[in-house]
Design a protein around this motif. Sequence first.
Motif, PDB file in Angstrom:
ATOM      1  N   GLY A 182       0.585  -1.031   0.112  1.00 41.30           N
ATOM      2  CA  GLY A 182       0.006  -0.286   0.125  1.00 41.30           C
ATOM      3  C   GLY A 182       0.787   1.288  -0.038  1.00 41.30           C
ATOM      4  O   GLY A 182       2.090   1.227   0.738  1.00 41.30           O
ATOM      5  N   LEU A 190      -6.021   1.722   0.782  1.00 40.51           N
ATOM      6  CA  LEU A 190      -5.769   1.404   2.603  1.00 40.51           C
ATOM      7  C   LEU A 190      -5.871   0.455   2.642  1.00 40.51           C
ATOM      8  O   LEU A 190      -6.666  -0.534   2.529  1.00 40.51           O
ATOM      9  CB  LEU A 190      -6.696   2.553   3.166  1.00 40.51           C
ATOM     10  CG  LEU A 190      -6.540   2.710   4.725  1.00 40.51           C
ATOM     11  CD1 LEU A 190      -5.436   3.974   4.958  1.00 40.51           C
ATOM     12  CD2 LEU A 190      -7.702   3.382   4.481  1.00 40.51           C
ATOM     13  N   TRP A 191      -5.255   0.470   3.168  1.00 40.16           N
ATOM     14  CA  TRP A 191      -4.440  -1.087   4.416  1.00 40.16           C
ATOM     15  C   TRP A 191      -4.367  -2.290   3.441  1.00 40.16           C
ATOM     16  O   TRP A 191      -4.573  -3.501   3.557  1.00 40.16           O
ATOM     17  CB  TRP A 191      -5.676  -1.884   5.407  1.00 40.16           C
ATOM     18  CG  TRP A 191      -6.534  -1.071   5.987  1.00 40.16           C
ATOM     19  CD1 TRP A 191      -5.795  -0.159   6.843  1.00 40.16           C
ATOM     20  CD2 TRP A 191      -7.608  -0.360   6.372  1.00 40.16           C
ATOM     21  NE1 TRP A 191      -6.219   0.973   7.501  1.00 40.16           N
ATOM     22  CE2 TRP A 191      -7.719   0.222   6.618  1.00 40.16           C
ATOM     23  CE3 TRP A 191      -9.482  -1.219   5.962  1.00 40.16           C
ATOM     24  CZ2 TRP A 191      -8.929   1.003   7.555  1.00 40.16           C
ATOM     25  CZ3 TRP A 191     -10.204  -0.732   6.117  1.00 40.16           C
ATOM     26  CH2 TRP A 191      -9.864   0.595   7.373  1.00 40.16           C
ATOM     27  N   GLU A 244      -2.131  -2.653   2.479  1.00 38.06           N
ATOM     28  CA  GLU A 244       0.054  -3.144   2.924  1.00 38.06           C
ATOM     29  C   GLU A 244      -0.634  -4.972   4.061  1.00 38.06           C
ATOM     30  O   GLU A 244       1.099  -4.995   4.252  1.00 38.06           O
ATOM     31  CB  GLU A 244       0.684  -2.249   3.319  1.00 38.06           C
ATOM     32  CG  GLU A 244       0.255  -1.588   4.692  1.00 38.06           C
ATOM     33  CD  GLU A 244      -0.402  -0.531   4.749  1.00 38.06           C
ATOM     34  OE1 GLU A 244      -0.703   0.235   5.925  1.00 38.06           O
ATOM     35  OE2 GLU A 244      -1.429  -0.609   4.084  1.00 38.06           O
ATOM     36  N   ASP A 245      -1.148  -4.445   3.847  1.00 36.70           N
ATOM     37  CA  ASP A 245      -1.267  -4.740   5.417  1.00 36.70           C
ATOM     38  C   ASP A 245      -1.690  -6.745   4.911  1.00 36.70           C
ATOM     39  O   ASP A 245      -3.008  -6.855   4.503  1.00 36.70           O
ATOM     40  CB  ASP A 245      -2.139  -4.421   6.381  1.00 36.70           C
ATOM     41  CG  ASP A 245      -2.650  -5.526   7.868  1.00 36.70           C
ATOM     42  OD1 ASP A 245      -2.213  -6.906   8.331  1.00 36.70           O
ATOM     43  OD2 ASP A 245      -3.833  -5.200   8.658  1.00 36.70           O
ATOM     44  N   ALA A 304      -4.972  -7.669   6.896  1.00 36.86           N
ATOM     45  CA  ALA A 304      -6.200  -7.117   7.018  1.00 36.86           C
ATOM     46  C   ALA A 304      -7.432  -8.115   5.492  1.00 36.86           C
ATOM     47  O   ALA A 304      -6.905  -8.539   4.620  1.00 36.86           O
ATOM     48  CB  ALA A 304      -6.212  -5.420   6.158  1.00 36.86           C
ATOM     49  N   ARG A 329     -10.252  -3.442   2.224  1.00 38.87           N
ATOM     50  CA  ARG A 329      -9.374  -2.704   1.865  1.00 38.87           C
ATOM     51  C   ARG A 329     -10.127  -1.402   1.141  1.00 38.87           C
ATOM     52  O   ARG A 329     -11.610  -1.740   0.970  1.00 38.87           O
ATOM     53  CB  ARG A 329      -9.059  -2.881   1.219  1.00 38.87           C
ATOM     54  CG  ARG A 329      -7.821  -4.112   1.424  1.00 38.87           C
ATOM     55  CD  ARG A 329      -7.177  -4.599   0.091  1.00 38.87           C
ATOM     56  NE  ARG A 329      -5.553  -5.507  -0.007  1.00 38.87           N
ATOM     57  CZ  ARG A 329      -4.894  -6.619  -0.423  1.00 38.87           C
ATOM     58  NH1 ARG A 329      -5.491  -5.481  -1.835  1.00 38.87           N
ATOM     59  NH2 ARG A 329      -4.290  -6.743   0.191  1.00 38.87           N
ATOM     60  N   THR A 342      -7.058   8.084   8.474  1.00 43.56           N
ATOM     61  CA  THR A 342      -6.897   6.990   8.902  1.00 43.56           C
ATOM     62  C   THR A 342      -5.971   6.583  10.347  1.00 43.56           C
ATOM     63  O   THR A 342      -5.201   7.682  10.643  1.00 43.56           O
ATOM     64  CB  THR A 342      -5.437   5.813   7.896  1.00 43.56           C
ATOM     65  OG1 THR A 342      -5.544   4.463   8.658  1.00 43.56           O
ATOM     66  CG2 THR A 342      -3.672   6.631   7.756  1.00 43.56           C
ATOM     67  N   ASP A 357      -4.139   4.624  13.379  1.00 45.22           N
ATOM     68  CA  ASP A 357      -3.742   3.545  13.718  1.00 45.22           C
ATOM     69  C   ASP A 357      -4.210   2.624  15.444  1.00 45.22           C
ATOM     70  O   ASP A 357      -5.068   4.135  15.843  1.00 45.22           O
ATOM     71  CB  ASP A 357      -2.335   3.417  14.390  1.00 45.22           C
ATOM     72  CG  ASP A 357      -1.649   2.338  15.006  1.00 45.22           C
ATOM     73  OD1 ASP A 357      -1.988   1.939  16.075  1.00 45.22           O
ATOM     74  OD2 ASP A 357      -0.690   2.177  13.816  1.00 45.22           O
ATOM     75  N   ARG A 358      -4.805   0.656  15.347  1.00 43.06           N
ATOM     76  CA  ARG A 358      -5.283   0.845  15.933  1.00 43.06           C
ATOM     77  C   ARG A 358      -4.824   0.956  17.399  1.00 43.06           C
ATOM     78  O   ARG A 358      -5.789   0.517  18.393  1.00 43.06           O
ATOM     79  CB  ARG A 358      -6.108  -0.610  15.315  1.00 43.06           C
ATOM     80  CG  ARG A 358      -5.417  -1.476  15.874  1.00 43.06           C
ATOM     81  CD  ARG A 358      -5.488  -2.865  15.185  1.00 43.06           C
ATOM     82  NE  ARG A 358      -4.529  -3.896  14.567  1.00 43.06           N
ATOM     83  CZ  ARG A 358      -3.952  -4.366  13.545  1.00 43.06           C
ATOM     84  NH1 ARG A 358      -4.836  -3.419  12.366  1.00 43.06           N
ATOM     85  NH2 ARG A 358      -3.499  -4.879  13.401  1.00 43.06           N
ATOM     86  N   HIS A 398      -8.097   0.848  11.741  1.00 40.83           N
ATOM     87  CA  HIS A 398      -7.283   0.225  10.646  1.00 40.83           C
ATOM     88  C   HIS A 398      -8.459  -1.237  11.576  1.00 40.83           C
ATOM     89  O   HIS A 398      -7.736  -1.095  12.991  1.00 40.83           O
ATOM     90  CB  HIS A 398      -5.944  -0.359  11.198  1.00 40.83           C
ATOM     91  CG  HIS A 398      -5.003  -0.663  10.570  1.00 40.83           C
ATOM     92  ND1 HIS A 398      -3.453  -0.662   9.893  1.00 40.83           N
ATOM     93  CD2 HIS A 398      -5.873  -2.355  10.264  1.00 40.83           C
ATOM     94  CE1 HIS A 398      -3.574  -1.297   9.069  1.00 40.83           C
ATOM     95  NE2 HIS A 398      -4.314  -3.152   8.982  1.00 40.83           N
ATOM     96  N   PHE A 426     -15.100  -3.465  10.355  1.00 45.15           N
ATOM     97  CA  PHE A 426     -14.364  -2.050  10.460  1.00 45.15           C
ATOM     98  C   PHE A 426     -14.938  -0.613  11.080  1.00 45.15           C
ATOM     99  O   PHE A 426     -16.220  -1.295  10.912  1.00 45.15           O
ATOM    100  CB  PHE A 426     -13.142  -1.191   9.579  1.00 45.15           C
ATOM    101  CG  PHE A 426     -14.195  -1.012   8.619  1.00 45.15           C
ATOM    102  CD1 PHE A 426     -14.110   0.922   8.515  1.00 45.15           C
ATOM    103  CD2 PHE A 426     -14.529  -1.846   7.407  1.00 45.15           C
ATOM    104  CE1 PHE A 426     -14.815   1.388   7.350  1.00 45.15           C
ATOM    105  CE2 PHE A 426     -15.519  -1.263   6.317  1.00 45.15           C
ATOM    106  CZ  PHE A 426     -15.172   0.007   6.319  1.00 45.15           C
TER     107      PHE A 426
END
Length: 542
Positions: free
Chosen positions: A30, A88-89, A91-92, A95, A98, A116, A118-119, A218, A226
Amino acid sequence: MERRTLIKASMALASLGLPGWPAFAATNAGATSTDSEGKPFDFNWLQNHARGLSKKPYQDTTQKVPEQLAKLRPLDYQRITYRPSKALWAEDPNADVRLQFFHIGMHFNQPVRMHTIDRDTRKAREIHFSPELFDYEGVGIDPKSLEGNDLGFAGFRVTKKPRWADNQDIVSFLGASYFRAIDKNNQYGLSARGLAINTAANGKEEEFPAFTQFWFVHPAPGETRFITYALLDSPSATGAYRFDIDCQEERVVMGVQKYIYPRKSIDRLGIAPMTSMYLMGPSQAQRRDTIHPQIHDSDRLSMWRGNGEWVCRPLYNPQNIQYNAFADENPKGFGLLQTDHDFESYMDDQAWYSRRPSLWIEPTSAWGKGAINLIELPTVGEDVDNIVAFWVPEKPVQPNESLSFAYTLYWSPMPPVAPTLARVDKTYTGMGNVLEGWIPGDHSPKEYARRFAVNFKGGDLMSLPEDAELKPVVEASHGKVDLEQVFRFDEADAYRAIFDWTPESDSTEPVTLRMYLAKDGKAMSETWLYQWVPPKPDQRFY
């Protein structure tokens, strides 16, 4: 923004179902452009921010977008696609959902700021517009001409594993405070809104509040659920929203908490508004000359009242605007439903009305006294949403006060709850005061009447003995009701109730009709509620 302009712009993206987005493979990490430094964020801060904003004069943040974007035609706008690799997300690897963003352009000139969260740290970073996030192939736009201009975004869409392969979305927020979701049938239909202001309110201009900022938390690994927060702004009110969005396999469920802060008095404040389309159905087969037997996104307003009564109000495409308010206290639920999912009812393999979802609203806080409002607008086309339903609080809305509501939205083929009594299946209308099978010229009716036939299904009806004494309990706000009958309709696996309504004056005032089936004085069905507009006296003929 004017209603028809807004609706047409939104419908242009998905008038035939899911948007036809090209398929891409998400191969890179991402790379969404975000601020490097985060700022603390929580819902209390957002509520305080919205409250403070309501005490200041409204600032219109719509912008004059570059001419090449403003002049985009719907199909060209649709060709501007967000790169899945920049989602978004993305890169996770853990997850399961997205987010992608819609481009500013066409009629979507309200910049929406995205963040965004951060959780773990609960810090928020803004996501900035960059042309590198989008693919402009075939649109005729030079991405370099958009560099250095933080246009913001028009909205966002949610994709879910394994739908990434075809890049299809299941939730979409786009235009003012409109949003939609699909169910297992993979077809968009009706829309919801964050707030409705002065819809069909005594000549007042309707106001379209807009979500101007979103914050996305996130999601946890492997979660399809989410949380997103939203700031709403308009000349008359501000709002702080929390959406708990669960993208399940069979449906999408959204928990909503919202706090509304009026800037000024509001004649008609619509809570949990829904917008749909009803062109024609079995009770209005003559409404449009078409090859399709039915055309609608929803076929009824269903209400589970605070006193436990279930009410079915079939939708109607009127000649003039119709407004109805159904008073209640702490309703248990209501929604615009698409109950007929039989392809043969529509014979439409383009719009796929047989796959459209229902939307059910379940209050999760005490709403108090008020009314479910239903507004039906005349339409001759299926590209304009003409049905609006929402809750209006009984107490007039005044500035410098705070209102809070909580509820859950269920986007699914049918609601998660249903009456144990028999339900209304179909409504039919036709000429009255005649024998069934009447031939014109033979036993012509002596006076004008309108016949109504309602099929009831489910409950304990079909287990009743064939000689059971069922009675249709019918009421009319004016005029005369006669020829009441009910019989077992085995071919339709239903009971059918029939009655005639005859005018007693030349009035064309709408008549409200109400009926349910009873046995030994006990209700055996939900309540059927209908509104009929008598024709002018010189048109009361066959």
